[in-house]
Design a protein around this motif. Structure first.
Motif, PDB file in Angstrom:
ATOM      1  N   SER A 156      47.281  33.092  39.006  1.00  0.00           N
ATOM      2  CA  SER A 156      48.563  33.588  38.494  1.00  0.00           C
ATOM      3  C   SER A 156      49.433  32.443  37.989  1.00  0.00           C
ATOM      4  O   SER A 156      50.050  32.528  36.915  1.00  0.00           O
ATOM      5  CB  SER A 156      49.320  34.353  39.586  1.00  0.00           C
ATOM      6  N   MET A 157      49.490  31.370  38.755  1.00  0.00           N
ATOM      7  CA  MET A 157      50.351  30.245  38.400  1.00  0.00           C
ATOM      8  C   MET A 157      49.838  29.476  37.179  1.00  0.00           C
ATOM      9  O   MET A 157      50.609  28.819  36.492  1.00  0.00           O
ATOM     10  CB  MET A 157      50.490  29.300  39.593  1.00  0.00           C
ATOM     11  N   THR A 158      48.521  29.587  36.939  1.00  0.00           N
ATOM     12  CA  THR A 158      47.967  28.879  35.775  1.00  0.00           C
ATOM     13  C   THR A 158      47.775  29.805  34.577  1.00  0.00           C
ATOM     14  O   THR A 158      47.203  29.403  33.559  1.00  0.00           O
ATOM     15  CB  THR A 158      46.614  28.237  36.143  1.00  0.00           C
ATOM     16  N   GLY A 159      48.246  31.047  34.710  1.00  0.00           N
ATOM     17  CA  GLY A 159      48.213  31.981  33.584  1.00  0.00           C
ATOM     18  C   GLY A 159      46.847  32.521  33.232  1.00  0.00           C
ATOM     19  O   GLY A 159      46.611  32.954  32.103  1.00  0.00           O
ATOM     20  N   LYS A 160      45.908  32.524  34.197  1.00  0.00           N
ATOM     21  CA  LYS A 160      44.560  33.047  33.941  1.00  0.00           C
ATOM     22  C   LYS A 160      44.612  34.580  33.835  1.00  0.00           C
ATOM     23  O   LYS A 160      45.431  35.228  34.498  1.00  0.00           O
ATOM     24  CB  LYS A 160      43.609  32.645  35.076  1.00  0.00           C
ATOM     25  N   PRO A 161      43.725  35.176  33.041  1.00  0.00           N
ATOM     26  CA  PRO A 161      43.700  36.636  32.922  1.00  0.00           C
ATOM     27  C   PRO A 161      43.182  37.307  34.202  1.00  0.00           C
ATOM     28  O   PRO A 161      42.313  36.747  34.887  1.00  0.00           O
ATOM     29  CB  PRO A 161      42.748  36.883  31.743  1.00  0.00           C
ATOM     30  N   GLN A 162      43.708  38.486  34.489  1.00  0.00           N
ATOM     31  CA  GLN A 162      43.311  39.279  35.662  1.00  0.00           C
ATOM     32  C   GLN A 162      43.217  38.418  36.927  1.00  0.00           C
ATOM     33  O   GLN A 162      42.156  38.329  37.552  1.00  0.00           O
ATOM     34  CB  GLN A 162      41.973  39.967  35.411  1.00  0.00           C
ATOM     35  N   PRO A 163      44.306  37.830  37.344  1.00  0.00           N
ATOM     36  CA  PRO A 163      44.267  36.891  38.474  1.00  0.00           C
ATOM     37  C   PRO A 163      43.885  37.520  39.803  1.00  0.00           C
ATOM     38  O   PRO A 163      43.354  36.836  40.684  1.00  0.00           O
ATOM     39  CB  PRO A 163      45.704  36.348  38.516  1.00  0.00           C
ATOM     40  N   TRP A 164      44.130  38.826  39.944  1.00  0.00           N
ATOM     41  CA  TRP A 164      43.890  39.472  41.239  1.00  0.00           C
ATOM     42  C   TRP A 164      42.651  40.366  41.258  1.00  0.00           C
ATOM     43  O   TRP A 164      42.421  41.092  42.224  1.00  0.00           O
ATOM     44  CB  TRP A 164      45.110  40.299  41.640  1.00  0.00           C
ATOM     45  N   ALA A 165      41.848  40.305  40.205  1.00  0.00           N
ATOM     46  CA  ALA A 165      40.675  41.178  40.118  1.00  0.00           C
ATOM     47  C   ALA A 165      39.693  40.935  41.256  1.00  0.00           C
ATOM     48  O   ALA A 165      39.167  41.885  41.862  1.00  0.00           O
ATOM     49  CB  ALA A 165      39.984  40.982  38.764  1.00  0.00           C
ATOM     50  N   GLU A 166      39.428  39.678  41.576  1.00  0.00           N
ATOM     51  CA  GLU A 166      38.491  39.350  42.654  1.00  0.00           C
ATOM     52  C   GLU A 166      39.021  39.794  44.010  1.00  0.00           C
ATOM     53  O   GLU A 166      38.269  40.291  44.852  1.00  0.00           O
ATOM     54  CB  GLU A 166      38.214  37.846  42.672  1.00  0.00           C
ATOM     55  N   PHE A 167      40.317  39.612  44.222  1.00  0.00           N
ATOM     56  CA  PHE A 167      40.903  40.038  45.489  1.00  0.00           C
ATOM     57  C   PHE A 167      40.771  41.542  45.670  1.00  0.00           C
ATOM     58  O   PHE A 167      40.400  42.020  46.756  1.00  0.00           O
ATOM     59  CB  PHE A 167      42.378  39.629  45.568  1.00  0.00           C
ATOM     60  N   VAL A 168      41.067  42.297  44.617  1.00  0.00           N
ATOM     61  CA  VAL A 168      40.981  43.763  44.690  1.00  0.00           C
ATOM     62  C   VAL A 168      39.549  44.197  44.975  1.00  0.00           C
ATOM     63  O   VAL A 168      39.294  45.082  45.802  1.00  0.00           O
ATOM     64  CB  VAL A 168      41.500  44.403  43.383  1.00  0.00           C
ATOM     65  N   ARG A 169      38.593  43.561  44.312  1.00  0.00           N
ATOM     66  CA  ARG A 169      37.174  43.906  44.529  1.00  0.00           C
ATOM     67  C   ARG A 169      36.758  43.632  45.970  1.00  0.00           C
ATOM     68  O   ARG A 169      36.107  44.467  46.612  1.00  0.00           O
ATOM     69  CB  ARG A 169      36.302  43.100  43.557  1.00  0.00           C
ATOM     70  N   VAL A 170      37.145  42.474  46.501  1.00  0.00           N
ATOM     71  CA  VAL A 170      36.803  42.113  47.874  1.00  0.00           C
ATOM     72  C   VAL A 170      37.507  43.029  48.873  1.00  0.00           C
ATOM     73  O   VAL A 170      36.924  43.410  49.895  1.00  0.00           O
ATOM     74  CB  VAL A 170      37.144  40.627  48.129  1.00  0.00           C
ATOM     75  N   LEU A 171      38.745  43.380  48.570  1.00  0.00           N
ATOM     76  CA  LEU A 171      39.492  44.272  49.461  1.00  0.00           C
ATOM     77  C   LEU A 171      38.808  45.637  49.559  1.00  0.00           C
ATOM     78  O   LEU A 171      38.713  46.215  50.643  1.00  0.00           O
ATOM     79  CB  LEU A 171      40.931  44.432  48.963  1.00  0.00           C
ATOM     80  N   ARG A 172      38.317  46.131  48.446  1.00  0.00           N
ATOM     81  CA  ARG A 172      37.584  47.404  48.464  1.00  0.00           C
ATOM     82  C   ARG A 172      36.317  47.288  49.317  1.00  0.00           C
ATOM     83  O   ARG A 172      35.969  48.207  50.061  1.00  0.00           O
ATOM     84  CB  ARG A 172      37.224  47.810  47.036  1.00  0.00           C
ATOM     85  N   GLY A 173      35.642  46.160  49.204  1.00  0.00           N
ATOM     86  CA  GLY A 173      34.432  45.948  49.990  1.00  0.00           C
ATOM     87  C   GLY A 173      34.688  45.874  51.479  1.00  0.00           C
ATOM     88  O   GLY A 173      33.786  46.119  52.294  1.00  0.00           O
ATOM     89  N   SER A 174      35.920  45.575  51.861  1.00  0.00           N
ATOM     90  CA  SER A 174      36.249  45.447  53.282  1.00  0.00           C
ATOM     91  C   SER A 174      36.084  46.764  54.037  1.00  0.00           C
ATOM     92  O   SER A 174      35.825  46.757  55.238  1.00  0.00           O
ATOM     93  CB  SER A 174      37.689  44.937  53.448  1.00  0.00           C
ATOM     94  N   VAL A 175      36.230  47.878  53.342  1.00  0.00           N
ATOM     95  CA  VAL A 175      36.106  49.194  53.993  1.00  0.00           C
ATOM     96  C   VAL A 175      34.693  49.381  54.531  1.00  0.00           C
ATOM     97  O   VAL A 175      34.479  49.797  55.678  1.00  0.00           O
ATOM     98  CB  VAL A 175      36.480  50.330  53.011  1.00  0.00           C
ATOM     99  N   VAL A 176      33.703  49.060  53.700  1.00  0.00           N
ATOM    100  CA  VAL A 176      32.306  49.196  54.105  1.00  0.00           C
ATOM    101  C   VAL A 176      31.974  48.193  55.210  1.00  0.00           C
ATOM    102  O   VAL A 176      31.285  48.525  56.190  1.00  0.00           O
ATOM    103  CB  VAL A 176      31.365  48.986  52.895  1.00  0.00           C
ATOM    104  N   ILE A 177      32.468  46.969  55.060  1.00  0.00           N
ATOM    105  CA  ILE A 177      32.215  45.943  56.077  1.00  0.00           C
ATOM    106  C   ILE A 177      32.818  46.341  57.410  1.00  0.00           C
ATOM    107  O   ILE A 177      32.176  46.197  58.464  1.00  0.00           O
ATOM    108  CB  ILE A 177      32.775  44.577  55.622  1.00  0.00           C
TER     109      ILE A 177
END
Length: 202
Positions: A156-177
């Motif tokens: 986010s601070m470096t202006g990269k696109p979709q900065p939170w996409a990986e976090f959202v994907r991992v958060l979804r995976g946490s349900v199964v884990i």
């Protein structure tokens, strides 16, 4: 779909899982080398003893122990996993503390001349073979979540696109884990309240 999510989640968390094992073992050794009475560790052991005593005093000790152990472990692992979002602090603390407590207990018992290996085989191994991996997995996923938060902040601070996409994907995976963690803890609590209880008392 669930299996695919689980496989991907394991790929994501695998290096953190082994890091969690190392942190726990380090805590185990530090706790084992502690000498004398350490007040806050003694209080942790007292709280565990109080849990066992509460089960013993009930009308159905085995059933009560099962419920108390399961609820306590479910709560602890959920906190370790999801509070890891706060820069990994809670899972790291959980791993280190559990290692310290177990090492401190073993060290004290060894100092009193107890047979530690017998205690491990009878009192830890039967349920620990499932419970410890569940704790490692929950804490490791908490560290992963915290790492993805830091990654998202950096992007986010470096202006990269979709900065939170990986976090959202991992958060979804946490349900199964966490479902896997809960199943392991369910089986471990059943073993601890029956087989382990019998072996320790025999």
């Amino acid at each position: 779909m669930i299996l695919k999510t689980l496989v991907q989640a394991w790929r994501d968390v695998r290096p953190y899982f082994w890091a969690a094992v190392v942190i726990f073992i380090a805590g185990l050794f530090v706790g084992g080398m502690a000498h004398g009475d350490i007040g806050w560790l003694d209080k942790q052991l007292e709280s565990l003893s109080a849990l066992a005593q509460r089960a013993d005093d009930s009308a159905h000790p085995s059933r009560t122990m099962f419920v108390l152990i399961l609820l306590n472990n479910l709560q602890a692992t959920a906190l370790a996993m999801y509070l890891g979002i706060a820069v990994c602090i809670m899972p790291l603390f959980t791993l280190a503390l559990n290692g310290l407590i177990m090492g401190y207990l073993f060290g004290n018992l060894a100092g009193q001349g107890e047979d530690i290996w017998s205690m491990i085989v009878r009192g830890i191994l039967p349920h620990g073979i499932l419970e410890l991996p569940a704790v490692f997995l929950a804490a490791a996923y908490g560290i992963l979540l915290g790492a993805r938060v830091l990654q998202g902040l950096g992007r986010s601070m470096t202006g990269k696109p979709q900065p939170w996409a990986e976090f959202v994907r991992v958060l979804r995976g946490s349900v199964v884990i966490y479902a896997v963690v809960a199943l392991l803890l369910l089986a471990a609590a059943a073993i601890e309240s029956t087989i382990t209880l019998y072996l320790v008392r025999s």
